[in-house]
Design a protein around this motif. Structure first.
Motif, PDB file in Angstrom:
ATOM      1  N   ALA A  38       0.840  -1.204   0.000  1.00 36.68           N
ATOM      2  CA  ALA A  38       0.000   0.000   0.000  1.00 36.68           C
ATOM      3  C   ALA A  38       0.873   1.251   0.000  1.00 36.68           C
ATOM      4  CB  ALA A  38      -0.926  -0.011   1.209  1.00 36.68           C
ATOM      5  N   GLU A  39       1.977   1.218   0.770  1.00 38.69           N
ATOM      6  CA  GLU A  39       2.901   2.358   0.789  1.00 38.69           C
ATOM      7  C   GLU A  39       3.614   2.508  -0.550  1.00 38.69           C
ATOM      8  OE1 GLU A  39       5.620   1.931   3.996  1.00 38.69           O
ATOM      9  OE2 GLU A  39       4.054   1.618   5.508  1.00 38.69           O
ATOM     10  N   GLN A  40       4.095   1.385  -1.102  1.00 36.88           N
ATOM     11  CA  GLN A  40       4.837   1.447  -2.355  1.00 36.88           C
ATOM     12  C   GLN A  40       3.945   1.906  -3.507  1.00 36.88           C
ATOM     13  OE1 GLN A  40       6.755  -2.319  -3.042  1.00 36.88           O
ATOM     14  NE2 GLN A  40       8.175  -2.088  -1.319  1.00 36.88           N
ATOM     15  N   TRP A  41       2.754   1.385  -3.579  1.00 34.75           N
ATOM     16  CA  TRP A  41       1.874   1.706  -4.703  1.00 34.75           C
ATOM     17  C   TRP A  41       1.230   3.087  -4.557  1.00 34.75           C
ATOM     18  CZ3 TRP A  41      -0.920  -3.685  -5.506  1.00 34.75           C
ATOM     19  CH2 TRP A  41       0.048  -4.603  -5.964  1.00 34.75           C
ATOM     20  N   GLN A  42       1.233   3.631  -3.353  1.00 33.52           N
ATOM     21  CA  GLN A  42       0.745   5.005  -3.190  1.00 33.52           C
ATOM     22  C   GLN A  42       1.657   5.978  -3.934  1.00 33.52           C
ATOM     23  OE1 GLN A  42      -0.404   6.063   0.782  1.00 33.52           O
ATOM     24  NE2 GLN A  42      -0.365   8.257   0.365  1.00 33.52           N
ATOM     25  N   ASN A  43       2.934   5.582  -4.113  1.00 32.62           N
ATOM     26  CA  ASN A  43       3.859   6.416  -4.890  1.00 32.62           C
ATOM     27  C   ASN A  43       3.445   6.519  -6.354  1.00 32.62           C
ATOM     28  OD1 ASN A  43       5.542   6.860  -2.644  1.00 32.62           O
ATOM     29  ND2 ASN A  43       6.644   4.944  -3.025  1.00 32.62           N
ATOM     30  N   LEU A  44       2.566   5.615  -6.783  1.00 35.86           N
ATOM     31  CA  LEU A  44       2.000   5.661  -8.126  1.00 35.86           C
ATOM     32  C   LEU A  44       0.761   6.541  -8.190  1.00 35.86           C
ATOM     33  CD1 LEU A  44       2.004   1.941  -9.375  1.00 35.86           C
ATOM     34  CD2 LEU A  44       3.298   3.842 -10.330  1.00 35.86           C
ATOM     35  N   GLY A  45       0.258   6.937  -7.024  1.00 34.24           N
ATOM     36  CA  GLY A  45      -1.023   7.612  -6.983  1.00 34.24           C
ATOM     37  C   GLY A  45      -2.181   6.635  -6.955  1.00 34.24           C
ATOM     38  N   LEU A  46      -1.914   5.380  -6.620  1.00 32.98           N
ATOM     39  CA  LEU A  46      -2.947   4.348  -6.549  1.00 32.98           C
ATOM     40  C   LEU A  46      -3.359   4.139  -5.095  1.00 32.98           C
ATOM     41  CD1 LEU A  46      -3.241   1.037  -8.416  1.00 32.98           C
ATOM     42  CD2 LEU A  46      -3.174   0.936  -5.934  1.00 32.98           C
ATOM     43  N   LYS A  47      -4.642   4.068  -4.867  1.00 33.26           N
ATOM     44  CA  LYS A  47      -5.145   3.805  -3.522  1.00 33.26           C
ATOM     45  C   LYS A  47      -5.398   2.316  -3.368  1.00 33.26           C
ATOM     46  CE  LYS A  47      -8.564   5.160  -0.087  1.00 33.26           C
ATOM     47  NZ  LYS A  47      -9.720   6.039   0.221  1.00 33.26           N
ATOM     48  N   LEU A  48      -4.720   1.711  -2.404  1.00 30.51           N
ATOM     49  CA  LEU A  48      -4.877   0.272  -2.150  1.00 30.51           C
ATOM     50  C   LEU A  48      -5.600   0.079  -0.823  1.00 30.51           C
ATOM     51  CD1 LEU A  48      -4.031  -2.539  -3.315  1.00 30.51           C
ATOM     52  CD2 LEU A  48      -2.155  -2.492  -1.671  1.00 30.51           C
ATOM     53  N   GLU A  49      -6.789  -0.482  -0.888  1.00 30.32           N
ATOM     54  CA  GLU A  49      -7.529  -0.822   0.325  1.00 30.32           C
ATOM     55  C   GLU A  49      -7.267  -2.283   0.658  1.00 30.32           C
ATOM     56  OE1 GLU A  49     -11.634   0.074  -0.219  1.00 30.32           O
ATOM     57  OE2 GLU A  49     -11.316   2.244  -0.298  1.00 30.32           O
ATOM     58  N   ILE A  50      -7.065  -2.564   1.937  1.00 33.89           N
ATOM     59  CA  ILE A  50      -6.694  -3.922   2.362  1.00 33.89           C
ATOM     60  C   ILE A  50      -7.870  -4.580   3.067  1.00 33.89           C
ATOM     61  CG2 ILE A  50      -5.103  -5.268   3.787  1.00 33.89           C
ATOM     62  CD1 ILE A  50      -3.065  -2.999   3.399  1.00 33.89           C
ATOM     63  N   ASN A  51      -8.181  -5.800   2.622  1.00 40.89           N
ATOM     64  CA  ASN A  51      -9.274  -6.592   3.201  1.00 40.89           C
ATOM     65  C   ASN A  51      -8.676  -7.856   3.812  1.00 40.89           C
ATOM     66  OD1 ASN A  51     -11.832  -7.745   3.741  1.00 40.89           O
ATOM     67  ND2 ASN A  51     -11.816  -8.783   1.756  1.00 40.89           N
ATOM     68  N   ILE A  52      -8.727  -7.970   5.144  1.00 41.55           N
ATOM     69  CA  ILE A  52      -8.167  -9.122   5.853  1.00 41.55           C
ATOM     70  C   ILE A  52      -9.281 -10.126   6.144  1.00 41.55           C
ATOM     71  CG2 ILE A  52      -6.894  -9.925   7.874  1.00 41.55           C
ATOM     72  CD1 ILE A  52      -5.278  -8.094   6.065  1.00 41.55           C
ATOM     73  N   VAL A  53      -9.070 -11.370   5.707  1.00 44.44           N
ATOM     74  CA  VAL A  53     -10.046 -12.442   5.929  1.00 44.44           C
ATOM     75  C   VAL A  53      -9.390 -13.526   6.772  1.00 44.44           C
ATOM     76  CG1 VAL A  53     -11.480 -14.201   4.811  1.00 44.44           C
ATOM     77  CG2 VAL A  53     -11.158 -11.969   3.719  1.00 44.44           C
ATOM     78  N   PRO A  54     -10.036 -14.004   7.825  1.00 36.63           N
ATOM     79  CA  PRO A  54      -9.455 -15.093   8.624  1.00 36.63           C
ATOM     80  C   PRO A  54      -9.081 -16.280   7.752  1.00 36.63           C
ATOM     81  CG  PRO A  54     -11.380 -14.195   9.729  1.00 36.63           C
ATOM     82  CD  PRO A  54     -11.336 -13.560   8.367  1.00 36.63           C
ATOM     83  N   ARG A  55      -7.946 -16.871   8.040  1.00 36.45           N
ATOM     84  CA  ARG A  55      -7.451 -17.974   7.220  1.00 36.45           C
ATOM     85  C   ARG A  55      -8.466 -19.107   7.115  1.00 36.45           C
ATOM     86  NH1 ARG A  55      -1.850 -21.385   8.386  1.00 36.45           N
ATOM     87  NH2 ARG A  55      -2.028 -22.827   6.638  1.00 36.45           N
ATOM     88  N   ALA A  56      -9.145 -19.370   8.203  1.00 39.12           N
ATOM     89  CA  ALA A  56     -10.108 -20.481   8.214  1.00 39.12           C
ATOM     90  C   ALA A  56     -11.293 -20.236   7.279  1.00 39.12           C
ATOM     91  CB  ALA A  56     -10.609 -20.724   9.631  1.00 39.12           C
ATOM     92  N   GLU A  57     -11.545 -18.971   6.936  1.00 42.00           N
ATOM     93  CA  GLU A  57     -12.686 -18.630   6.087  1.00 42.00           C
ATOM     94  C   GLU A  57     -12.281 -18.343   4.654  1.00 42.00           C
ATOM     95  OE1 GLU A  57     -14.657 -15.308   7.866  1.00 42.00           O
ATOM     96  OE2 GLU A  57     -14.716 -16.224   9.865  1.00 42.00           O
ATOM     97  N   LEU A  58     -10.983 -18.230   4.392  1.00 41.57           N
ATOM     98  CA  LEU A  58     -10.512 -17.767   3.084  1.00 41.57           C
ATOM     99  C   LEU A  58     -10.971 -18.678   1.954  1.00 41.57           C
ATOM    100  CD1 LEU A  58      -8.621 -15.467   1.955  1.00 41.57           C
ATOM    101  CD2 LEU A  58      -6.889 -17.244   1.772  1.00 41.57           C
ATOM    102  N   ASN A  59     -10.864 -19.986   2.139  1.00 41.41           N
ATOM    103  CA  ASN A  59     -11.195 -20.913   1.055  1.00 41.41           C
ATOM    104  C   ASN A  59     -12.662 -20.822   0.660  1.00 41.41           C
ATOM    105  OD1 ASN A  59     -10.320 -23.140  -0.719  1.00 41.41           O
ATOM    106  ND2 ASN A  59     -11.738 -24.367   0.495  1.00 41.41           N
ATOM    107  N   SER A  60     -13.554 -20.830   1.638  1.00 42.28           N
ATOM    108  CA  SER A  60     -14.988 -20.867   1.341  1.00 42.28           C
ATOM    109  C   SER A  60     -15.549 -19.516   0.909  1.00 42.28           C
ATOM    110  CB  SER A  60     -15.763 -21.373   2.562  1.00 42.28           C
ATOM    111  OG  SER A  60     -15.552 -20.518   3.676  1.00 42.28           O
ATOM    112  N   SER A  61     -15.057 -18.441   1.499  1.00 44.67           N
ATOM    113  CA  SER A  61     -15.672 -17.129   1.230  1.00 44.67           C
ATOM    114  C   SER A  61     -14.937 -16.303   0.184  1.00 44.67           C
ATOM    115  CB  SER A  61     -15.759 -16.317   2.535  1.00 44.67           C
ATOM    116  OG  SER A  61     -14.458 -16.035   3.038  1.00 44.67           O
ATOM    117  N   VAL A  62     -13.675 -16.659  -0.120  1.00 42.93           N
ATOM    118  CA  VAL A  62     -12.896 -15.847  -1.060  1.00 42.93           C
ATOM    119  C   VAL A  62     -12.407 -16.654  -2.264  1.00 42.93           C
ATOM    120  CG1 VAL A  62     -10.817 -14.439  -1.340  1.00 42.93           C
ATOM    121  CG2 VAL A  62     -12.168 -14.258   0.753  1.00 42.93           C
ATOM    122  N   LEU A  63     -11.672 -17.744  -2.003  1.00 41.00           N
ATOM    123  CA  LEU A  63     -11.033 -18.467  -3.100  1.00 41.00           C
ATOM    124  C   LEU A  63     -12.044 -19.183  -3.989  1.00 41.00           C
ATOM    125  CD1 LEU A  63      -7.850 -19.981  -1.408  1.00 41.00           C
ATOM    126  CD2 LEU A  63      -8.129 -17.801  -2.586  1.00 41.00           C
TER     127      LEU A  63
END
Length: 546
Positions: A397-422
């Protein structure tokens, strides 16, 4: 008795000084005699492992299921499964396949469609029941079942398994594959317990069996005790007991080690926080695991722009990630292939990255971010709650802000990642680690047939030439041909900026010096550190040389 009196009489003839000298000489003679006998004993014997002792190991997360077919949701699950279960094949300390429940490595047909091996005689499950070829068939058919939640269903999708005479098992593949042997490391399920199988109290064929869990008052599992399996082939493990303690964060894990609560643990990062304790030993190994940002153009059309993807690739300072987050214990990478065909990390070129975005019409506003037709250049980056991934996301997020890009971070619990994201592909960009496995075959990660679940083509990448390269590489035993094909494959992925490849971390294992025979140089996955755990030992005794 008379002889003893003569010695006493003789002793009394000495002066006090002579008596002292006599006693000293007598003691020295006795010590010398014992020394000679001890030396002779050592010459006639040698040190061998003895049964007994305990390992106290720390690991992250807590188990939800210990079935070998269910996707692991934590390090705790992976570690326990690797000790409780055993497959036809296993892996040695150099990352090579070895027979475990099978007598031999697979015999592979010339067309790479048939794999045959023989089950060992006299094998038993941890409950004492005999292991049979029918257990192998039961395991594969369960993995293939649509009702199964197994992420291995695709690995066995077009595979026929049959039992031949003399306990020989034959796997027939629809398509040629040089890498199918990896699937044969899958832990087997006991067919005789099909209706009574308990995912949290499993019966396996591995070196250790689950004795009990430890719970908090709120019923959270905080630890597990495993005991040596008396039926394990080729012998019962020397170390009698392994106690696991479960932690929710890497910080808690390292704190527990520093306080002496655990003696062993493993990790792929945070090496700077490890203070090796007295009697401790640090082992490092290479691993074919790499950290990557994948792009999902379906969820964010901005990522369909080649120039935007190229800009993100050029604006990523991988060496800052290596130095700041991995203490130098990682390798900056530039593509999905490792080893001899690995692509070097691309040059960090923020100037060119900014030029690419300007060429696309993305202009900076007063707030420093870029806009085009009133639309902000913004990406949501999803990752799990593993510390190193969260830290990497923040740094990006810090590195890409130098591009003028806004990076929002979404943290998902590891136990839920497979079913709800992947599985539903619910992400714009995804920061995750992938493991190439024992064979560099990228089929499941980059072939277009793997774009939807249960495939793992997480960037939704489609390219006819890449599909052909992957299939051609699967169809040959010639390693030089495969090398040439994978080199071209890596070039195409790089030209398309299909993902931002970051780093390949080293694997670190901390254990106690008094645990002997811990031996590995390459680990495909961390739980393979237990590949020869039956040979580890703490206690010893001496045996006569024959």
């Amino acid at each position: 008795m008379a002889k003893l009196q003569n010695i006493v009489t003789f002793y009394r003839l000495f002066s006090a000084r002579e008596q002292k000298l006599f006693i000293i000489l007598l003691c020295l003679g006795g010590v010398g005699l014992f020394g000679v006998l001890g030396s002779a004993w050592r010459g006639l014997t040698y040190t061998v492992p003895a049964r007994g002792g305990e390992i106290i190991e720390g690991t992250l997360g807590q188990p939800v299921s210990l079935s070998p077919l269910d996707p692991a949701t934590s390090d705790a699950e992976q570690d326990l499964k690797s000790l409780i279960h055993a497959g036809l094949l296993g892996v040695d300390g150099n990352g090579n396949f070895k027979p475990v429940l099978a007598e031999n490595l697979p015999v592979i047909s010339d067309d790479l469609k048939n794999y045959s091996l023989k089950l060992r005689n006299g094998l038993k499950w941890q409950d004492g029941a005999a292991i049979t070829p029918e257990d192998v068939v039961h395991t594969i058919k369960t993995a293939q079942s649509k009702e199964s939640a197994s992420n291995l269903r695709y690995s066995f999708r077009f595979v026929k398994v049959e039992v031949l005479e003399d306990k020989t098992i034959k796997f027939t593949l629809r398509d040629p594959s040089i890498s199918f042997s990896e699937n044969l490391t899958l832990g087997l399920l006991p067919a005789h317990l099909e209706s009574d199988y308990d995912d949290l109290n499993p019966v396996g064929a591995g070196p250790y069996k689950l004795e009990k869990f430890r719970y908090r008052s709120n019923q959270d599992i905080v630890g597990a005790e495993l005991m040596a399996n008396e039926f394990y082939h080729p012998h019962k493990p020397y170390i009698e007991k392994i106690t696991f303690k479960f932690y929710q964060s890497t910080d808690d894990l390292i704190k527990a080690y520093n306080q002496g609560d655990i003696k062993s643990f493993s990790q792929l990062s945070d090496n700077e926080n490890i203070k090796l304790q007295p009697g401790g030993r640090l082992i490092r190994a290479s691993s074919p695991q790499y950290q990557t940002v994948f792009f999902n153009k379906e969820k964010n059309p901005l990522l369909g722009s080649l120039k935007i993807r190229q800009a993100l690739k050029l604006a990523t300072n991988r060496f800052e990630i290596v130095d700041n987050l991995h203490s130098g214990l990682a390798i900056a990478i530039g593509g999905p292939s490792l080893g001899e065909v690995a692509a070097p990390a691309p040059e960090y070129n923020l100037t060119r990255a900014n030029e690419l975005l300007s060429e696309e019409g993305w202009l900076r506003g007063d707030d420093g971010f870029r806009y085009k037709n009133d639309e902000q250049l913004k990406i949501v980056l999803t990752t799990n709650d593993i510390k190193i991934n969260q830290e990497t996301a923040n740094l990006l997020a810090e590195q890409w802000q130098n591009l003028g890009l806004k990076l929002e971070i979404n943290i998902v619990p590891r136990a839920e990642l497979n079913s709800s994201v992947l599985r539903p592909r619910e992400y714009q960009a995804l920061l995750l680690s992938e493991n190439l496995g024992h064979d560099p075959d990228p089929y499941f990660f980059w072939h277009s047939s793997q774009i939807t679940d249960p495939g793992l083509n997480l960037s939704g990448f489609r390219n006819n030439e890449v599909d052909k390269i992957i299939v051609d590489a699967r169809n040959t035993r010639d390693m030089e041909v495969r090398k040439q094909l994978y080199t071209r494959f890596t070039q195409i992925i790089d030209n398309e900026a299909a993902a931002v490849f970051l780093v390949q971390p080293f694997y670190t294992y901390i254990t106690a010096q008094n645990i002997h025979n811990v031996d590995f140089k390459v680990l495909i996955v961390p739980q393979e550190r237990f590949g020869n755990v039956a040979e580890w030992y703490v206690k010893t005794h001496r045996a006569l040389k024959l």
